[in-house]
Design a protein around this motif. Sequence first.
Motif, short mmCIF file in Angstrom:
data_model
loop_
_atom_site.label_atom_id
_atom_site.label_comp_id
_atom_site.label_asym_id
_atom_site.label_seq_id
_atom_site.Cartn_x
_atom_site.Cartn_y
_atom_site.Cartn_z
N ASP A 222 29.40 46.20 45.30
CA ASP A 222 30.85 46.34 45.35
C ASP A 222 31.15 47.82 45.60
O ASP A 222 31.05 48.65 44.69
CB ASP A 222 31.47 45.85 44.04
CG ASP A 222 33.00 45.89 44.06
OD1 ASP A 222 33.56 46.67 44.85
OD2 ASP A 222 33.62 45.15 43.27
N ALA B 139 34.10 49.03 46.71
CA ALA B 139 35.55 49.23 46.81
C ALA B 139 35.95 50.65 46.39
O ALA B 139 36.93 51.19 46.88
CB ALA B 139 36.28 48.20 45.96
N GLN B 140 35.18 51.24 45.45
CA GLN B 140 35.53 52.57 44.95
C GLN B 140 34.55 53.65 45.43
O GLN B 140 34.64 54.78 44.98
CB GLN B 140 35.58 52.54 43.41
CG GLN B 140 36.59 51.51 42.88
CD GLN B 140 36.81 51.57 41.38
OE1 GLN B 140 36.24 52.41 40.68
NE2 GLN B 140 37.64 50.67 40.87
N SER C 109 34.94 46.51 35.40
CA SER C 109 35.30 46.67 36.81
C SER C 109 36.70 46.13 37.00
O SER C 109 37.31 45.61 36.05
CB SER C 109 34.33 45.87 37.70
OG SER C 109 34.63 46.06 39.08
N LYS D 31 42.66 53.18 47.13
CA LYS D 31 41.23 53.51 47.32
C LYS D 31 41.08 54.81 48.12
O LYS D 31 42.01 55.23 48.80
CB LYS D 31 40.50 52.38 48.05
CG LYS D 31 40.74 50.99 47.48
CD LYS D 31 40.22 50.77 46.07
CE LYS D 31 40.39 49.30 45.71
NZ LYS D 31 40.20 48.98 44.32
N GLY E 107 39.68 43.30 49.51
CA GLY E 107 38.37 43.50 48.90
C GLY E 107 37.83 42.27 48.20
O GLY E 107 36.63 42.00 48.21
N LEU E 108 38.74 41.52 47.55
CA LEU E 108 38.31 40.28 46.88
C LEU E 108 37.68 39.32 47.88
O LEU E 108 36.59 38.78 47.65
CB LEU E 108 39.52 39.62 46.20
CG LEU E 108 39.31 38.20 45.67
CD1 LEU E 108 38.27 38.15 44.56
CD2 LEU E 108 40.64 37.62 45.17
N ALA F 146 38.61 41.62 40.26
CA ALA F 146 38.22 41.00 41.53
C ALA F 146 36.70 40.81 41.65
O ALA F 146 36.24 39.85 42.28
CB ALA F 146 38.73 41.83 42.70
N SER G 74 37.10 47.71 49.93
CA SER G 74 38.53 47.38 49.94
C SER G 74 39.33 48.54 50.53
O SER G 74 38.96 49.70 50.35
CB SER G 74 38.99 47.15 48.49
OG SER G 74 40.40 47.23 48.37
C1 LIG Z 1 40.03 47.24 44.37
C2 LIG Z 1 38.78 46.64 43.95
C3 LIG Z 1 38.39 45.34 44.36
C4 LIG Z 1 39.32 44.39 45.06
O1 LIG Z 1 39.91 44.86 46.21
P1 LIG Z 1 41.31 44.24 46.70
O2 LIG Z 1 41.42 44.76 48.09
O3 LIG Z 1 42.36 44.74 45.78
O4 LIG Z 1 41.16 42.74 46.66
C5 LIG Z 1 37.14 44.88 44.00
N1 LIG Z 1 36.31 45.64 43.28
C6 LIG Z 1 36.63 46.87 42.86
C7 LIG Z 1 35.63 47.65 42.07
C8 LIG Z 1 37.89 47.41 43.16
O5 LIG Z 1 38.20 48.64 42.73
#
Ligand SMILES: *Cc1c(COP(=O)(O)O)cnc(C)c1O
Length: 368
Positions: A157, A159-160, A85, A186, A60-61, A88, A181
């Motif tokens: 973002d 990721a969540q 947050s 997740k 995700g980063l 990352a 991510s």
């Molecule tokens: C998990 C997460 C990331 C980073 O994802 P990775 O795959 O661990 O690098 C970035 N932003 C948020 C909000 C996250 O929860």
Amino acid sequence: MTIQLNDFKRAWAEIGQTVASATERVGASGWYVLGREVERFETALAAWWPCAAAIGVGNGLDALEIALRCLSIGPGHKVLTTPLSAFATTLAIVRAGATPVFVDIDDRGLIDLEAAGRRLAVGDISAILPVHLYGHPVDLDHLQELAEHFAVPVLEDCAQSAGARWNSRPTGSVSGIAATSFYPTKNLGALGDGGAVLATDPTHFERARSLRSYGEKGRYRHVEAGLNSRLDELQAAILADAMLPNLDRWNRRRREIAGRLLSELPRSITTLHPQAAADPCWHLFPVRVSADQRDSFRRHLADSGVPTGVHYPHTIVDQPVLASAQFEAPPLPRAKAWVEQVVSLPIHPWLNDSEVETIVRTCQTWRS
Ligand SMILES: *Cc1c(COP(=O)(O)O)cnc(C)c1O
């Protein structure tokens, strides 16, 4: 039987067989990086999300950094973001060479869009990086207004927020560029690291494909300093076969559990009620108690076998590494109070009804 914050063993009992056959197929194929499995998963993810294209990357980063670079954000640019947050989010801005600029959070823990509007009016911001934290969508209409009014792109973002919607619209759709991510915790998690850039503009997805693979354009020809950040064939096959087909059902179970917690937790515990237009995917279930009672609340739950987490114990501006990085932040009273009050309750889809009952009862018997 014990309640876990994330129950990877129960998940494995459900998906193990499917993972084993995906592994067998990839192993026998003799092709392990950037092949048919990644393409097949990218197509399936784009159709499910939905978005025009998904580009599988290492995590995700990297997805965030690559997406910022697709927007040509780099040294000399300021990116407006949230102090609450996973680290990352800000790290991606720093790695892209840009300067993070923070505004405080609102009463749901999301970036305060009123404060964002005031900061954007100064006129020196090149992009907005909001986070759909805990699976709660930030107001996409308001974000869209800010993007149009100030003519700045929004990189979301996500990721969540896999499966979260605002007025039936998926997150990631404001400026047509987003990052997600597949970290195992997740909602759509792999059995290792992974991530994706989600894009609607073909110039963005071509650049993202180049950036994930050393900035290559055409074989062995390198046009910019890219990353080595490729989603591998095995994780792509596992995501496509074992995870994505179950995600709607898993998210439904999370919503069911959230519904129960929202209606049955006592008033002494502050929950995050979604706004009318929001349909969260409940990545986490954070509640707030007063800062001086947080330890006793967590101990009370732990004594009854209910594990808890804290997302997050520090604001991003308080991270030691930021002391040596350039950033800009006003006082952030809400974020500072939040990190001292917040507690995450278990909400994963493998909790059974009696375990949800235990969580509710234990919260009800807490004497604050
Ligand atoms: C998990 C997460 C990331 C980073 O994802 P990775 O795959 O661990 O690098 C970035 N932003 C948020 C909000 C996250 O929860």
